[in-house]
Write a protein that holds these residues in place. Structure first.
Motif, PDB file in Angstrom:
ATOM      1  N   GLN A 102       2.421  -4.153  -9.875  1.00 42.24           N
ATOM      2  CA  GLN A 102       3.216  -2.997 -10.271  1.00 42.24           C
ATOM      3  C   GLN A 102       2.768  -1.725  -9.538  1.00 42.24           C
ATOM      4  OE1 GLN A 102       5.959  -3.005 -12.161  1.00 42.24           O
ATOM      5  NE2 GLN A 102       5.778  -5.216 -12.335  1.00 42.24           N
ATOM      6  N   GLU A 103       1.448  -1.574  -9.377  1.00 45.62           N
ATOM      7  CA  GLU A 103       0.931  -0.417  -8.663  1.00 45.62           C
ATOM      8  C   GLU A 103       1.340  -0.456  -7.198  1.00 45.62           C
ATOM      9  OE1 GLU A 103      -1.020   3.205  -8.151  1.00 45.62           O
ATOM     10  OE2 GLU A 103      -0.435   2.101  -9.976  1.00 45.62           O
ATOM     11  N   GLU A 104       1.291  -1.655  -6.613  1.00 45.68           N
ATOM     12  CA  GLU A 104       1.719  -1.787  -5.218  1.00 45.68           C
ATOM     13  C   GLU A 104       3.209  -1.487  -5.073  1.00 45.68           C
ATOM     14  OE1 GLU A 104       0.648  -5.636  -3.913  1.00 45.68           O
ATOM     15  OE2 GLU A 104      -1.511  -5.236  -3.858  1.00 45.68           O
ATOM     16  N   LYS A 105       4.016  -1.933  -6.012  1.00 48.28           N
ATOM     17  CA  LYS A 105       5.450  -1.632  -5.963  1.00 48.28           C
ATOM     18  C   LYS A 105       5.701  -0.134  -6.082  1.00 48.28           C
ATOM     19  CE  LYS A 105       7.098  -6.077  -7.781  1.00 48.28           C
ATOM     20  NZ  LYS A 105       7.834  -6.738  -8.899  1.00 48.28           N
ATOM     21  N   ARG A 106       4.931   0.511  -6.968  1.00 46.13           N
ATOM     22  CA  ARG A 106       5.109   1.959  -7.141  1.00 46.13           C
ATOM     23  C   ARG A 106       4.744   2.712  -5.858  1.00 46.13           C
ATOM     24  NH1 ARG A 106       2.301   6.406  -8.483  1.00 46.13           N
ATOM     25  NH2 ARG A 106       0.343   5.239  -8.425  1.00 46.13           N
ATOM     26  N   LEU A 107       3.633   2.318  -5.256  1.00 48.55           N
ATOM     27  CA  LEU A 107       3.221   2.963  -4.002  1.00 48.55           C
ATOM     28  C   LEU A 107       4.217   2.694  -2.884  1.00 48.55           C
ATOM     29  CD1 LEU A 107      -0.640   2.223  -4.075  1.00 48.55           C
ATOM     30  CD2 LEU A 107       0.534   4.356  -4.662  1.00 48.55           C
ATOM     31  N   GLN A 108       4.747   1.462  -2.840  1.00 51.14           N
ATOM     32  CA  GLN A 108       5.739   1.134  -1.816  1.00 51.14           C
ATOM     33  C   GLN A 108       7.017   1.933  -2.018  1.00 51.14           C
ATOM     34  OE1 GLN A 108       5.183  -0.710   0.774  1.00 51.14           O
ATOM     35  NE2 GLN A 108       7.251  -0.509   1.601  1.00 51.14           N
ATOM     36  N   LYS A 109       7.395   2.156  -3.260  1.00 48.01           N
ATOM     37  CA  LYS A 109       8.568   2.954  -3.559  1.00 48.01           C
ATOM     38  C   LYS A 109       8.378   4.396  -3.109  1.00 48.01           C
ATOM     39  CE  LYS A 109      11.759   4.032  -7.345  1.00 48.01           C
ATOM     40  NZ  LYS A 109      12.018   3.871  -8.806  1.00 48.01           N
ATOM     41  N   ILE A 110       7.166   4.922  -3.343  1.00 44.54           N
ATOM     42  CA  ILE A 110       6.869   6.289  -2.901  1.00 44.54           C
ATOM     43  C   ILE A 110       6.924   6.385  -1.380  1.00 44.54           C
ATOM     44  CG2 ILE A 110       5.079   8.061  -2.822  1.00 44.54           C
ATOM     45  CD1 ILE A 110       4.200   7.133  -5.613  1.00 44.54           C
ATOM     46  N   ARG A 111       6.367   5.355  -0.710  1.00 43.83           N
ATOM     47  CA  ARG A 111       6.399   5.358   0.762  1.00 43.83           C
ATOM     48  C   ARG A 111       7.832   5.266   1.281  1.00 43.83           C
ATOM     49  NH1 ARG A 111       1.490   2.230   0.192  1.00 43.83           N
ATOM     50  NH2 ARG A 111       2.724   0.302   0.175  1.00 43.83           N
ATOM     51  N   ASN A 112       8.652   4.459   0.618  1.00 39.00           N
ATOM     52  CA  ASN A 112      10.052   4.348   1.036  1.00 39.00           C
ATOM     53  C   ASN A 112      10.791   5.670   0.856  1.00 39.00           C
ATOM     54  OD1 ASN A 112       9.587   1.666   1.644  1.00 39.00           O
ATOM     55  ND2 ASN A 112      10.359   0.922  -0.326  1.00 39.00           N
ATOM     56  N   MET A 113      10.502   6.368  -0.252  1.00 34.16           N
ATOM     57  CA  MET A 113      11.128   7.662  -0.480  1.00 34.16           C
ATOM     58  C   MET A 113      10.705   8.677   0.590  1.00 34.16           C
ATOM     59  SD  MET A 113      13.199   7.642  -3.100  1.00 34.16           S
ATOM     60  CE  MET A 113      13.241   9.376  -3.540  1.00 34.16           C
ATOM     61  N   GLU A 114       9.426   8.669   0.908  1.00 33.58           N
ATOM     62  CA  GLU A 114       8.952   9.586   1.947  1.00 33.58           C
ATOM     63  C   GLU A 114       9.572   9.262   3.298  1.00 33.58           C
ATOM     64  OE1 GLU A 114       4.761   9.284   1.855  1.00 33.58           O
ATOM     65  OE2 GLU A 114       4.510  10.480   0.014  1.00 33.58           O
ATOM     66  N   GLU A 115       9.691   7.951   3.620  1.00 33.35           N
ATOM     67  CA  GLU A 115      10.298   7.556   4.883  1.00 33.35           C
ATOM     68  C   GLU A 115      11.775   7.951   4.927  1.00 33.35           C
ATOM     69  OE1 GLU A 115      10.378   5.897   8.681  1.00 33.35           O
ATOM     70  OE2 GLU A 115       8.697   6.386   7.345  1.00 33.35           O
ATOM     71  N   LYS A 116      12.468   7.803   3.799  1.00 27.54           N
ATOM     72  CA  LYS A 116      13.868   8.184   3.739  1.00 27.54           C
ATOM     73  C   LYS A 116      14.036   9.688   3.930  1.00 27.54           C
ATOM     74  CE  LYS A 116      17.966   7.755   0.814  1.00 27.54           C
ATOM     75  NZ  LYS A 116      18.488   7.284  -0.491  1.00 27.54           N
ATOM     76  N   GLN A 117      13.169  10.480   3.263  1.00 24.62           N
ATOM     77  CA  GLN A 117      13.241  11.922   3.413  1.00 24.62           C
ATOM     78  C   GLN A 117      12.942  12.343   4.855  1.00 24.62           C
ATOM     79  OE1 GLN A 117      10.583  13.611   0.551  1.00 24.62           O
ATOM     80  NE2 GLN A 117      11.836  13.018  -1.234  1.00 24.62           N
ATOM     81  N   ARG A 118      11.988  11.654   5.483  1.00 23.19           N
ATOM     82  CA  ARG A 118      11.656  11.983   6.874  1.00 23.19           C
ATOM     83  C   ARG A 118      12.831  11.704   7.802  1.00 23.19           C
ATOM     84  NH1 ARG A 118       9.967   9.466  11.271  1.00 23.19           N
ATOM     85  NH2 ARG A 118       9.981   7.448  10.226  1.00 23.19           N
ATOM     86  N   LYS A 119      13.496  10.548   7.602  1.00 24.91           N
ATOM     87  CA  LYS A 119      14.661  10.230   8.421  1.00 24.91           C
ATOM     88  C   LYS A 119      15.799  11.206   8.188  1.00 24.91           C
ATOM     89  CE  LYS A 119      13.776   5.266   8.884  1.00 24.91           C
ATOM     90  NZ  LYS A 119      14.300   3.900   8.628  1.00 24.91           N
ATOM     91  N   GLU A 120      16.024  11.588   6.929  1.00 28.29           N
ATOM     92  CA  GLU A 120      17.071  12.567   6.653  1.00 28.29           C
ATOM     93  C   GLU A 120      16.763  13.912   7.309  1.00 28.29           C
ATOM     94  OE1 GLU A 120      17.404  12.744   2.463  1.00 28.29           O
ATOM     95  OE2 GLU A 120      18.460  10.816   2.252  1.00 28.29           O
ATOM     96  N   GLU A 121      15.496  14.307   7.269  1.00 25.73           N
ATOM     97  CA  GLU A 121      15.117  15.573   7.908  1.00 25.73           C
ATOM     98  C   GLU A 121      15.329  15.506   9.413  1.00 25.73           C
ATOM     99  OE1 GLU A 121      13.740  19.487   8.091  1.00 25.73           O
ATOM    100  OE2 GLU A 121      14.388  18.236   6.395  1.00 25.73           O
ATOM    101  N   GLU A 122      14.991  14.354  10.020  1.00 29.13           N
ATOM    102  CA  GLU A 122      15.198  14.195  11.455  1.00 29.13           C
ATOM    103  C   GLU A 122      16.683  14.233  11.809  1.00 29.13           C
ATOM    104  OE1 GLU A 122      13.304  10.652  12.644  1.00 29.13           O
ATOM    105  OE2 GLU A 122      11.250  11.446  12.506  1.00 29.13           O
TER     106      GLU A 122
END
Length: 810
Positions: free
Chosen positions: A198-218
């Motif tokens: 569950q902790e790994e899923k939560r961290l992966q979700k946070i990383r996915n959100m950050e990656e999505k925000q980075r792509k949107e900013e680009e």
């Protein structure tokens, strides 16, 4: 059948459409022919129609050049300009009238085109024809200096890589295994795997959100970077330099931007069209269609269909003819007659009214306003300075940012010139904190590259040197808190590599430093290149000194016909055993592996001599390593002093900046001035001794003035006579001494030796030389004495103190 019927119907429809197109095209051609005939009939105008046309042309209003004059009058002092700026000559007035007439005709025939740029107003609000603003040169185009050319960027970035000692074993020591029945069981893992997932899923979700925000900013930034449609596209006008092909081995025509001095092809997309061309001889208008920009334009200025010229002259370009056209010319007489007619109708362009541009050395070095220029790029900023403008010699700085807003700095590159420490480039990486300094040849320590994170000693750093300048052949030195690695080249002992491992420094009560308390050396590894003068079995390839273990390891070069190399290991024991007996050498102190065993290597004497030699070499290696540590401290201290002083070197020919040269020149001028004053003072007043005989403050009378003149002349006459008598006396004395010497020689000629005769001849030669000089002086004095007397007499008559009293005696 239906299929065939459909095909026949399609073919008939196609034929009907083609016939209709032919009929329509024929009607258009008939209309065009009729309009052409009408135009030919209307081309013959009467005198009244010509007058009407002239009235229409005079009624056309052309925009005045003042509308597009952008001269800043506040920066120009009109009073200091020559007369050619404020007035026009009769020839220039005539040219302006021709240009005005030409402009009116052009506006009437081409009302949809931009008005011609023919005679704008200059600084003094005087109209000037554009062709007269150019000064003809011998070159086909002016030499332009590219101010935007920056120093060449360094392509390779130096990065710090942690070094791994290849000789140090990384295999862990095997610990003695314990019996299984006595082994301690490890504790149980009581963590929940579900919670971990569950902790790994939560961290992966946070990383996915950050990656999505980075792509949107680009994506958002990319959309912002897209160029918006320019509302003035195609409406701007800019002046460029066109270099035509043909002369001075120019293979093809090209453009030059006068602001940046960059060259572009005539087919470049930057150029949307050409309105007109001009040089110092004529003016041409482009009559070609620019629907495809300038890619299809033909730059044959001799073709009047494509380029309409303004002035008719014999120096205008001729139409480029093909070989067939050249054969069609029957005789050169027609060409000569045409040239004569054109010469009669030609108009000679008046000379340029613009003064010659003069750039002083100071202005040339400044290069841009105030000596500084800033160019903003995408995620980068380039700054330029004139030489000697910054006290540290900085001439260029390139700053690279991470974002488009240029708020976070990634890298900084700084270029320097005229530094006494020979610093040329400084590269600062803000991400890694790594600084790299590049030096030109000439540094006191022969430093070429210095990469570091801090200037504190015994930290991570890399130094590269110019190997041809250093005596020891050092080319590279890498240092860490616990190691130092040096690479050599071209040494007589064939040393190529040295690696030193340090141990923890022993703490002392006094201040710890590399000089007072050096780091203890644990291991020294040295590698050597192949020495062809020695056999491979006796030529050492690698030498390792293990200080703590008191061992010395040797590895020799491998022979060409073998796949393994010989090895030896020496054990350094105490020289006295437990009983107090002196130990010289024992067989167990040398462990060797020889590819081809030899008898003399097994003897204890050979092994003992080798061990003694290795001990001496170990002392020498430790001393050299200690000297390397001191050299690093010296270089760091020198670099700190250089960064604080950042002294700039000045050429001896730069008299304005070179203070030493300036002081020397001023001293020489001061010495010459003092010498001139001394010479002036040396010219004593010839009347001063005689005026001193008179009472002070008494006014000079006529009788006294005449007496002073006579006394001065008589005194000067007596001095001339005394000088002549003196020269005569010296002449007679030298003559008498020579006669006495000759008489002595006649009396003692028989008894004289060869040495005495040589002395006599030498004396006679010198005496004759002195007599001849005295005779010349006496003759010259006799010739110049009357002239000197007359010159003094004239000076006395013209002297302001005597001139009023001796006028009647002239």
């Amino acid at each position: 059948m239906e299929v065939l019927r459909e095909k026949v119907e399609e073919e008939e429809a196609a034929e009907r459409e083609e016939a209709a197109e032919r009929a329509e095209w024929a009607e258009k051609m008939e209309k065009m022919m009729k309009t052409a005939e009408v135009s030919r009939e209307e081309s013959v105008l009467t005198q009244d129609e010509l007058r009407d046309l002239e009235k229409k042309l005079t009624a056309i209003e052309i925009p005045t050049p003042a509308e597009y004059s952008i001269i800043n009058k506040a920066l120009i002092d009109v009073t200091k300009l020559p007369a050619s700026y404020t007035s026009n000559s009769p020839k220039e007035e005539h040219l302006l009238q021709v240009a005005d007439n030409f402009s009116r005709q052009y506006s009437h025939l081409c009302p949809d085109r931009v008005p011609l740029f023919l005679y704008p107003l200059n600084e003094c609000n005087v109209p000037k024809f554009v062709s007269t603003t150019l000064r003809p040169t011998l070159m086909p185009y002016p030499d332009l200096y590219n101010w935007d050319t920056c120093a060449q960027f360094v392509s390779d970035f130096l990065t710090m890589v942690p070094l791994v000692d290849p000789l140090k074993p990384t295999v862990k020591k095997k610990e003695k295994a314990m019996p299984k029945k006595y082994a301690v069981k490890p504790p149980r893992d009581l963590t929940s795997r579900f919670e971990q997932e569950q902790e790994e899923k939560r961290l992966q979700k946070i990383r996915n959100m950050e990656e999505k925000q980075r792509k949107e900013e680009e994506e958002r930034l990319l959309e912002e970077e897209k160029a918006k449609p320019d509302p003035l596209h195609g409406l701007r006008v800019h002046a460029w330099v066109l270099v035509l092909a043909g002369k001075r081995e120019v293979p093809e025509s090209f453009f030059i931007d006068p602001l940046t001095a960059r060259s572009y092809s005539t087919k470049d997309d930057h150029f949307l069209g050409i309105e007109s061309l001009w040089n110092h001889k004529n003016y041409w208008i482009n009559m070609q269609d620019c629907w495809n920009c300038c890619k299809d334009l033909i730059f044959d200025l001799g073709d009047p269909v494509k380029w309409e010229y303004m002035l008719l002259g014999t120096d205008k370009p001729h139409l480029s003819l093909t070989e067939e056209d050249d054969e069609g010319l029957d005789d050169d007489d027609d060409v000569d007659e045409l040239a004569k007619e054109e010469e009669e109708k030609s108009f000679d362009m008046p000379p340029s009214w613009v003064s010659q541009i003069e750039i002083t050395p100071e202005e040339f070095e400044t290069r841009c306003p105030n000596g500084k220029k800033v160019i903003q790029y995408k995620k980068a900023q380039l700054e330029k300075w004139a030489p000697y403008l910054n006290k540290n010699g900085l001439v260029c700085r390139l700053t690279i940012y991470e974002d488009i807003q240029c708020t976070k700095v990634l890298e900084i590159k700084e270029w320097y010139q005229n530094r006494e420490d020979m610093l040329e480039l400084k590269h600062i990486n803000k991400t890694t904190g790594l600084n790299v300094d590049y030096f030109k040849p000439g540094h006191p320590q022969a430093l070429r590259v210095h990469s570091y994170k801090t200037m504190l000693p015994e930290m991570d750093r890399v130094m590269e040197f110019y190997e041809m300048i250093r005596v020891d052949g050092l080319i590279k030195r890498e240092e860490t808190p616990m190691t130092m690695t040096e690479c050599y080249q071209g040494r007589s002992d064939f040393l190529s590599y040295r690696h030193i491992n340090f141990g923890p420094r022993i703490k002392k009560l006094t201040q710890n430093s590399a000089e007072s308390n050096p780091r203890p050396m644990v291991k020294i590894t040295e590698r050597f290149l192949r020495n062809p003068a020695k056999p491979a079995d006796e030529d050492v390839a690698e030498r390792v000194f293990l200080m703590l273990e008191e061992r010395i390891q040797l590895r020799y070069h491998c022979r060409d016909d073998y796949i393994t190399a010989s090895k030896r290991e020496f054990l350094r024991r105490t020289e006295v055993d437990s009983k107090g007996n002196k130990i010289i050498m024992t067989p167990d102190m040398c462990i060797s592996f020889e590819v081809e065993p030899m008898e003399h290597t097994k003897k204890l004497l050979y092994q003992y001599e080798t061990l003694i030699q290795l001990k001496n070499e170990e002392k020498l290696s430790r001393h050299q390593a200690w000297e390397s540590e001191l050299e690093v401290l010296e270089i760091l201290k020198l670099r700190e002093e250089e960064e604080e002083a950042h002294t700039l070197s000045i050429s001896i020919y730069d008299t304005k900046r070179n203070e030493k040269s300036k002081e020397y020149r001023e001293a020489m001028e001061r010495v010459l001035h003092e010498e001139h004053l001394r010479q002036v003072e040396a010219q004593l007043d010839y009347l001063a001794p005689f005026l001193a005989q008179l009472p002070p403050g008494e006014k000079l009378t006529r009788w006294q003035a005449v007496r002073l003149k006579d006394e001065c002349l008589s005194d000067f006459k007596q001095r001339l006579i005394d000088k002549a008598n003196l020269i005569q006396a010296r002449f007679e004395k030298e003559t008498q001494e020579l006669q006495k010497k000759q008489q002595w020689y006649q009396e003692n000629q028989v008894t004289l030796t060869s040495e005495d005769e040589d002395l006599y001849l030498s004396y006679c030669s010198q005496a004759m030389f002195r007599i001849r000089i005295l005779e010349q002086r006496l003759n010259r004095h006799k010739e110049l004495a009357p002239l000197k007397y007359l010159a003094l007499e004239e000076k006395l008559y013209k002297d302001p103190r005597l001139v009023d009293f001796v006028k009647g005696f002239v």
